[in-house]
Design a protein around this motif. Structure first.
Motif, short mmCIF file in Angstrom:
data_model
loop_
_atom_site.label_atom_id
_atom_site.label_comp_id
_atom_site.label_asym_id
_atom_site.label_seq_id
_atom_site.Cartn_x
_atom_site.Cartn_y
_atom_site.Cartn_z
N GLY A 48 -1.23 8.50 -9.29
CA GLY A 48 -1.55 7.67 -8.11
C GLY A 48 -2.03 6.31 -8.58
N PRO A 49 -1.73 5.25 -7.82
CA PRO A 49 -2.17 3.92 -8.26
C PRO A 49 -3.68 3.82 -8.51
CG PRO A 49 -0.57 3.71 -6.51
CD PRO A 49 -0.88 5.17 -6.63
N LYS A 50 -4.47 4.69 -7.91
CA LYS A 50 -5.92 4.65 -8.17
C LYS A 50 -6.37 5.88 -8.96
CE LYS A 50 -6.79 0.97 -5.70
NZ LYS A 50 -7.16 -0.28 -6.36
N LYS B 226 -7.92 5.06 -2.01
CA LYS B 226 -6.84 4.14 -1.62
C LYS B 226 -5.51 4.59 -2.21
CE LYS B 226 -5.94 -0.66 -0.87
NZ LYS B 226 -6.01 -1.99 -1.44
N TYR B 227 -4.45 4.40 -1.48
CA TYR B 227 -3.10 4.82 -1.86
C TYR B 227 -2.94 6.34 -1.87
CZ TYR B 227 -2.45 -0.06 -3.22
OH TYR B 227 -2.38 -1.43 -3.23
N GLY B 228 -3.98 7.04 -1.42
CA GLY B 228 -3.86 8.49 -1.18
C GLY B 228 -3.46 9.35 -2.37
N THR C 98 2.47 9.06 -5.21
CA THR C 98 3.33 8.49 -6.24
C THR C 98 4.08 7.28 -5.69
OG1 THR C 98 3.63 10.73 -7.01
CG2 THR C 98 5.18 9.10 -7.83
N TYR C 99 4.10 6.21 -6.45
CA TYR C 99 4.82 4.98 -6.10
C TYR C 99 5.83 4.66 -7.21
CZ TYR C 99 1.40 3.72 -2.45
OH TYR C 99 0.62 3.68 -1.32
N TRP C 100 6.61 3.61 -7.01
CA TRP C 100 7.53 3.19 -8.08
C TRP C 100 6.75 2.71 -9.30
CZ3 TRP C 100 9.33 -2.20 -9.37
CH2 TRP C 100 8.45 -3.18 -8.88
N ASP C 101 5.46 2.50 -9.14
CA ASP C 101 4.59 2.11 -10.26
C ASP C 101 4.82 3.03 -11.46
OD1 ASP C 101 3.59 1.25 -7.75
OD2 ASP C 101 1.56 1.04 -8.52
N THR C 102 4.98 4.32 -11.16
CA THR C 102 5.13 5.29 -12.25
C THR C 102 6.32 4.94 -13.12
OG1 THR C 102 4.12 7.08 -10.99
CG2 THR C 102 5.64 7.73 -12.72
N GLY D 253 11.99 -6.90 -1.15
CA GLY D 253 11.98 -6.79 -2.62
C GLY D 253 10.59 -6.41 -3.10
N PRO D 254 10.36 -6.43 -4.41
CA PRO D 254 9.00 -6.15 -4.90
C PRO D 254 7.99 -7.13 -4.31
CG PRO D 254 10.57 -6.13 -6.72
CD PRO D 254 11.33 -6.59 -5.52
N ASN D 255 8.44 -8.34 -4.03
CA ASN D 255 7.57 -9.32 -3.37
C ASN D 255 7.42 -8.94 -1.91
OD1 ASN D 255 6.34 -11.51 -2.18
ND2 ASN D 255 8.20 -12.76 -2.20
N ILE E 31 4.90 -15.85 -3.56
CA ILE E 31 5.45 -14.59 -4.06
C ILE E 31 4.29 -13.71 -4.52
CG2 ILE E 31 6.98 -13.61 -5.82
CD1 ILE E 31 8.43 -16.37 -5.84
N LYS E 32 4.26 -12.49 -4.03
CA LYS E 32 3.13 -11.61 -4.32
C LYS E 32 3.13 -11.16 -5.78
CE LYS E 32 1.15 -7.22 -2.75
NZ LYS E 32 1.41 -5.96 -2.04
N GLN E 33 4.31 -10.80 -6.29
CA GLN E 33 4.40 -10.24 -7.64
C GLN E 33 5.82 -10.46 -8.15
OE1 GLN E 33 3.96 -6.49 -5.30
NE2 GLN E 33 4.69 -5.54 -7.19
N ALA E 34 6.01 -10.22 -9.42
CA ALA E 34 7.33 -10.47 -10.03
C ALA E 34 8.44 -9.85 -9.19
CB ALA E 34 7.35 -9.86 -11.42
N SER F 97 -1.76 -6.28 -8.54
CA SER F 97 -2.24 -6.14 -9.92
C SER F 97 -1.07 -5.86 -10.87
CB SER F 97 -3.26 -5.02 -10.00
OG SER F 97 -2.64 -3.79 -9.66
N LEU F 98 0.11 -5.54 -10.30
CA LEU F 98 1.26 -5.25 -11.16
C LEU F 98 1.96 -6.53 -11.63
CD1 LEU F 98 2.86 -2.36 -9.03
CD2 LEU F 98 1.45 -2.13 -11.07
N SER F 99 1.51 -7.67 -11.12
CA SER F 99 2.24 -8.90 -11.39
C SER F 99 2.00 -9.53 -12.77
CB SER F 99 1.92 -9.93 -10.30
OG SER F 99 2.75 -11.03 -10.40
N ILE G 95 -5.14 1.90 -11.66
CA ILE G 95 -4.69 2.71 -12.80
C ILE G 95 -3.26 2.35 -13.23
CG2 ILE G 95 -4.19 5.08 -13.55
CD1 ILE G 95 -7.20 4.55 -13.22
N THR G 96 -2.34 2.22 -12.27
CA THR G 96 -0.96 1.99 -12.71
C THR G 96 -0.80 0.62 -13.36
OG1 THR G 96 -0.44 1.46 -10.41
CG2 THR G 96 0.21 3.64 -11.20
N SER G 97 -1.59 -0.35 -12.92
CA SER G 97 -1.44 -1.66 -13.56
C SER G 97 -2.07 -1.65 -14.96
CB SER G 97 -1.99 -2.78 -12.68
OG SER G 97 -3.34 -2.99 -12.92
C1 BGC Z 1 2.48 -3.46 -4.57
C2 BGC Z 1 3.53 -2.40 -4.81
C3 BGC Z 1 2.87 -1.19 -5.44
C4 BGC Z 1 1.68 -0.71 -4.60
C5 BGC Z 1 0.91 0.40 -5.28
C6 BGC Z 1 1.36 -2.88 -3.71
O1 BGC Z 1 0.37 -3.84 -3.52
O2 BGC Z 1 3.04 -4.57 -3.91
O3 BGC Z 1 4.54 -2.91 -5.67
O4 BGC Z 1 3.80 -0.17 -5.55
O5 BGC Z 1 0.79 -1.78 -4.39
O6 BGC Z 1 0.39 -0.03 -6.50
#
Ligand code: BGC
Length: 774
Positions: free
Chosen positions: A347-349, A355-357, A360-364, A490-492, A605-608, A642-644, A686-688
């Motif tokens: 999980g992202p956290k 947060k984010y429950g 699983t996200y594409w972060d993995t 997109g990712p953005n 743009i939020k992120q790459a 944070s993934l950017s 965590i994922t970042s």
């Molecule tokens: C990002 C997504 C990411 C999600 C979970 C969002 O803020 O834009 O790319 O998957 O957070 O980390």
């Protein structure tokens, strides 16, 4: 309020995270940072004793979730009805303390000498403090606890209290409390029902069942005590309430003599045992660990962590703060996911917040896979891939729900068990690039490990389903005489419902190409498995790959001739182009200061996004192309995910902009320790953290996998004397050390390894090393 806190709140130490002095306003942030976990369970750094100040209580059991009912303003067909989330599980850390008849509660005491320490080398949390009650009774406390990675269903606490200025009764009430809530529950619902519970002489337990999903978790404790260095018999009264069990022990405490309570705890889940067998197994587990004893468990924990560090430490000389930052990232990633169970994910956290429950996200696939590939056994990443493989049927159902057919799969943006859990249409239906990341992770795994067998056994089936989705998701534009991809995000995520997002279209055609190649390969190398798959999923290779090929050849990608850049999406340049540097600081972060409407109409743009594509597929583009796009997009990027920064750090490093690469690295490395985004109280990113690792290894180390070999193009950040990291690669363990004027690569394994350093092929014999002048 939080912004007033100093960003250097955490003391710098190479192996420890240290908080000195108690600042109640910082408590929820510290609770996130000092979190513990072992892949199977985890918890925020809440206090053992009662605390009436601000706190976010959190204990989590991996994979145990609840489908909270979706709450949206306006229902749209295709929305998932439920939003699965990892839920707050029974609190096993609690030990209420009464001094006379006053409750020990740091919110109500005079607190001094407070120190919280996360020992990353040995994997435990230690807290020490002195507290004076309203009646002037002063105690000293030392609490040590950990989630064991040697026995991953268990944890233990050693809690020592010493009366400093009195002798008298101290009552200790260790408890298990299953009457917990989620802060983010949609309808203030409680998620657990009690199944049974029990108390015996020196222990107690509760078995709870989640509503709807029916997971059962048995949580128990066993208690031992010492006074003044000697074991004492536990004379305790049982206390029972709904979903709650406790033992109440009154001690005749003597001034200056420490009283220690050892609380051995275990969490067993019906994911791993028949529900009817949980009780017996829980008791056996508790017996096992309590007989081992606290000191042995702690020693085993240190040994297990030492083994992990041996394979994944990054050592930075000359910058203690950077050293602490990178170790914190590696430590948290290892606490979150160990790769032993293919039903679990990241999980992202992680286990550090709600947060984010916990989903699983594409972060993995996009961010975490490179970290685990290089620092853990290949089976760890394989399990991450198998997690998606096992959810393929649900991804096909998910696509069906949206109108796709013939085995096309759309993996969910957010999931726990394979079902989509996200309910904003612009993301659920449109942020489809996640499908591409899942295919890319298969490619990355095979490229790194050489495990081509995976493709025949599992990979190809996933790839075909994803390729089928893309081939149905594009449509033919009569006007352009090309295929287009309409209505995507997109990712953005600061652009929604755009047409022809360059990244999405690029990864889509890459998926089609890769699938064609893998199908051909498996057909020739694994005929039997190939035919079985063709029959199972009715794959018409000729017809389907012809369609894939047609799309590859006739796909439309937006391009801007004037700037010579790939255009993020059609119409991007219609937006007012004011660079981020010209935005007043008071307007940032824009996601907190601006309306959504304003964000969507802006060029920010939020992120790459385009750059995410150039990162994934860098070998397909020359350096000038990468540079032009980087120079164009980075100044428009606000990095509010944070993934950017990590992707930008890697690209900047590739372009030789070492200073910028380092600047981006700094933004990710201490993101939580220094609470850069003012949101660490929700949990750590965590994922970042895997992205931080990537910035060092792929950025500064310039590590890539090409043609079955590792290649390196390292440079040393100006502030550092050296840095070194370990990577495992196809059975070999390498240590790469980059110093001012040389690169040293040690081959710590019994096989010779060939690597490429600064473009030159090099062979390193078994247990030997290579020195290259830098
Ligand atoms: C990002 C997504 C990411 C999600 C979970 C969002 O803020 O834009 O790319 O998957 O957070 O980390």
């Amino acid at each position: 309020m939080i912004t007033i806190y100093m960003k250097d709140y955490i003391k710098v130490d190479q192996w420890k995270i240290i908080e000195e002095g108690f600042d109640p306003g910082y408590n929820t942030i510290a609770e996130s940072i000092f979190s513990l976990g072992n892949g199977r369970m985890g918890q925020r750094a809440n206090f053992e004793e009662a605390y009436s100040g601000q706190t976010l209580s959190g204990n989590y059991v991996a994979g145990v979730y609840y489908p909270d009912k979706t709450r949206v303003g306006w229902w749209k067909n295709g929305y998932p009805e439920y939003f699965a989330k990892v839920i707050n599980a029974a609190n096993w850390i609690g030990i209420d303390i009464l001094i006379g008849n006053e409750q020990l509660d740091l919110a109500k005491c005079e607190v001094s000498a407070f120190k919280r320490e996360l020992n990353m080398k040995e994997g435990y949390l230690k807290r020490t403090f002195r507290a004076k009650t309203a009646n002037d009774k002063e105690v000293e406390v030392e609490a040590i606890r950990f989630c064991s990675i040697a026995d991953d269903e268990t944890g233990a606490i050693g809690y020592t209290i010493t009366p400093l200025n009195f002798s008298g009764t101290i009552t200790m009430i260790p408890f298990i409390n299953g009457d917990v809530v989620n802060k983010d529950s949609n309808y203030d619902e409680k998620f657990w029902d009690e199944v049974k519970k029990g108390i015996w002489e020196d222990g107690a337990w509760v078995q709870l069942r989640t509503k709807k999903t029916g997971f059962e978790v048995a949580t128990g404790m066993r208690i031992a005590m010492e006074q003044n260095g000697q074991p004492i018999a536990l004379k305790a009264q049982p206390v029972e309430k709904d979903k709650f069990v406790a033992l109440k022990a009154e001690i005749d405490a003597v001034q200056g003599q420490p009283v220690v309570i050892y609380k051995y705890a275990a969490n067993l889940s019906s994911q791993n045992y028949a529900a009817a067998e949980l009780e017996d197994n829980l008791k056996a587990t508790l017996l096992h660990i309590s007989e081992k004893g606290f000191k042995t468990m702690l020693a085993e924990q240190a040994a297990a962590w030492a083994k992990k560090w041996q394979h994944n430490d990054i050592i930075i000389e000359g910058d203690a703060s950077a050293q602490q930052g990178i170790r914190f990232n590696i430590f948290q990633l290892n606490q979150t996911y160990t790769g032993e169970d293919d039903r679990l994910n990241i999980g992202p956290k992680g286990f550090t917040g709600e947060k984010y429950g916990g989903s699983t996200y594409w972060d993995t696939e996009a961010y975490c896979v490179p970290f685990y590939l290089a620092t853990a056994d290949p089976k760890v990443t394989r399990n991450l891939l198998l997690y998606r493989y096992k959810q393929l049927d649900k991804a096909i159902d998910n696509a069906k729900l949206l109108g796709f057919k013939d085995g096309a799969a759309l993996y969910p943006m957010v999931t726990m068990d394979g079902a989509e859990c996200h309910n904003e249409w612009e993301i659920t239906f449109e942020e489809i690039h996640r499908n591409g990341a899942i295919a890319y992770a298969i490619y990355n795994y095979v490229r790194y490990t050489g495990d081509e067998q995976y493709l025949a056994d599992y990979g190809l089936e996933v790839l075909i389903a994803i390729a089928r989705f893309w081939s149905q998701r594009v449509n033919w534009s009569d006007d352009k005489q090309q295929y287009v991809m309409l209505g995507v995000t997109g990712p953005n995520e600061y652009e929604n419902n755009v047409n022809n997002n360059w990244y999405t279209s690029t990864i889509a055609t890459w998926c089609l190409q890769y699938t064609i190649g893998v199908a051909e390969k498996v057909k020739t190398t694994e005929k039997g498995k190939y035919e079985a798959l063709v029959n199972k999923i009715r794959f018409d290779k000729e017809k389907e790959t012809a369609k894939f090929q047609d799309i590859i050849e006739k796909m439309y990608y937006p391009y801007d001739e004037k700037h010579q850049v790939f255009l993020q999406q059609d119409g991007y340049l219609d937006k007012e182009q004011i660079l981020v540097k010209d935005l007043p600081a008071s307007e940032r972060p824009i996601n907190q200061k601006w309306s959504w409407d304003r964000i969507l109409r802006s060029c920010y743009i939020k992120q790459a996004d385009v750059l995410q594509g150039l990162y994934f597929f860098e070998d397909q583009y020359d350096l000038d192309t990468i540079r032009r796009n980087y120079d164009f997009y980075e100044p428009r990027t606000v990095h509010e995910s944070s993934l950017s920064p990590c992707v930008h750090a890697i690209i900047a490093a590739r372009l030789g902009d070492q200073a910028r690469a380092y600047e981006f690295y700094l933004r990710t490395s201490r993101l939580d320790l220094d609470d850069y985004n003012n949101d660490t109280e929700d949990g750590c990113h965590i994922t970042s953290m895997a992205g931080t690792w990537m910035s060092v290894v792929e950025g500064f180390g310039g590590m890539r996998v090409r043609d079955g070999k590792l290649s390196f193009q390292p440079f040393l950040p100006a502030k550092w004397q050296s840095f070194s990291f370990h990577v495992g690669f196809r059975g070999a363990l390498l240590n790469i050390k980059v110093s001012k004027d040389c690169v040293q690569i040690k081959n710590l394994s019994g096989n010779e390894v060939s690597v490429v350093v600064y473009g030159k092929d090099q062979l390193i014999k078994a247990n030997n090393e290579l020195l290259v002048e830098g």
